[in-house]
Design a protein around this motif. Structure first.
Motif, PDB file in Angstrom:
ATOM      1  N   ILE A   1      30.014  -1.625  10.464  1.00  0.00           N
ATOM      2  CA  ILE A   1      30.551  -1.367   9.125  1.00  0.00           C
ATOM      3  C   ILE A   1      30.690   0.141   8.909  1.00  0.00           C
ATOM      4  O   ILE A   1      31.718   0.621   8.417  1.00  0.00           O
ATOM      5  N   GLY A   2      29.674   0.900   9.307  1.00  0.00           N
ATOM      6  CA  GLY A   2      29.723   2.356   9.172  1.00  0.00           C
ATOM      7  C   GLY A   2      30.840   2.977   9.995  1.00  0.00           C
ATOM      8  O   GLY A   2      31.515   3.905   9.543  1.00  0.00           O
TER       9      GLY A   2
ATOM     10  N   GLN B   1      34.228   2.812   8.266  1.00  0.00           N
ATOM     11  CA  GLN B   1      34.416   3.533   7.006  1.00  0.00           C
ATOM     12  C   GLN B   1      35.559   4.545   7.115  1.00  0.00           C
ATOM     13  O   GLN B   1      35.626   5.311   8.057  1.00  0.00           O
ATOM     14  N   GLY B   2      36.456   4.501   6.114  1.00  0.00           N
ATOM     15  CA  GLY B   2      37.550   5.460   6.044  1.00  0.00           C
ATOM     16  C   GLY B   2      38.773   5.103   6.859  1.00  0.00           C
ATOM     17  O   GLY B   2      39.806   5.764   6.742  1.00  0.00           O
TER      18      GLY B   2
ATOM     19  N   LYS C   1      25.449  -3.236  10.487  1.00  0.00           N
ATOM     20  CA  LYS C   1      25.538  -1.976   9.739  1.00  0.00           C
ATOM     21  C   LYS C   1      26.269  -0.887  10.520  1.00  0.00           C
ATOM     22  O   LYS C   1      27.070  -0.137   9.958  1.00  0.00           O
TER      23      LYS C   1
ATOM     24  N   THR D   1      32.860  -7.713  11.565  1.00  0.00           N
ATOM     25  CA  THR D   1      31.646  -6.889  11.628  1.00  0.00           C
ATOM     26  C   THR D   1      30.393  -7.711  11.860  1.00  0.00           C
ATOM     27  O   THR D   1      29.378  -7.170  12.294  1.00  0.00           O
TER      28      THR D   1
END
Length: 174
Positions: A39-40, A43-44, A36, A32
């Motif tokens: 990273i977002g 997610q999941g 940001k 990453t």
């Protein structure tokens, strides 16, 4: 194409689509760089644990090739194809790990910057004055089932740089 154009972000979107369509899809390696948005985007998504390599007082994490081969997902994201693996890894280069995964029937999504392509090394050095050490042989791309070029207009990329979305302020001018 280049740092910050959205290659990893695009690969994560593809991985998410594959997962949502019922495929056994996971992240094998994600770099990453503290971004940001990246990273977002991750997610999941399921992440396969990295292998830890202890070198003196330092612990390095690398792709767990043997674990992934045993796990045998349908598709795996292996970010930064040109990466040089830590000493003690089965292969010197990440692209070699990817070839082993593909040979085992595992589909791979990967990313790389165009300057890492072996045949462009002399051109990149001539144009930029930088000799890229981490390179991917051309045959790796020729063997791919699909190539997707992710690029941005130069001004958009400069704006992303100025906004701190690619590198920290200390590296922008460099």
């Amino acid at each position: 194409m280049a740092a910050g154009v959205g290659k990893t972000y695009r690969a994560l979107s593809e991985l998410r689509e594959r997962l949502e369509s019922g495929e056994d899809a996971l992240i094998g390696v994600l770099e990453t760089h503290g971004r940001k948005e990246t990273i977002g985007a991750a997610q999941g998504l399921p992440v396969f644990p990295r292998r830890e390599i202890v070198r003196g007082s330092t612990t390095i994490t690398e792709l767990d090739l043997d674990g992934l081969l045993q796990r045998c997902p349908d598709i795996v994201l292996i970010d930064e194809l040109a990466h040089t693996n830590a000493p003690g890894s089965r292969f010197e280069k990440r692209w070699q790990d990817v070839e082993a995964l593909r040979d085992a029937g595992i589909h791979v999504l990967s990313t790389m910057n165009v300057q890492h392509l072996e045949s462009l090394n002399d051109t990149v050095a001539r144009l930029t004055g930088v000799r890229v050490r981490e390179r991917v042989p051309d045959h790796v791309l020729r063997d791919a089932d699909e190539l997707v070029l992710i690029d941005l207009p130069p001004e958009d990329l400069r704006e992303r740089l100025r906004a701190g979305k690619i590198y920290g302020p200390e590296k922008v001018e460099q």
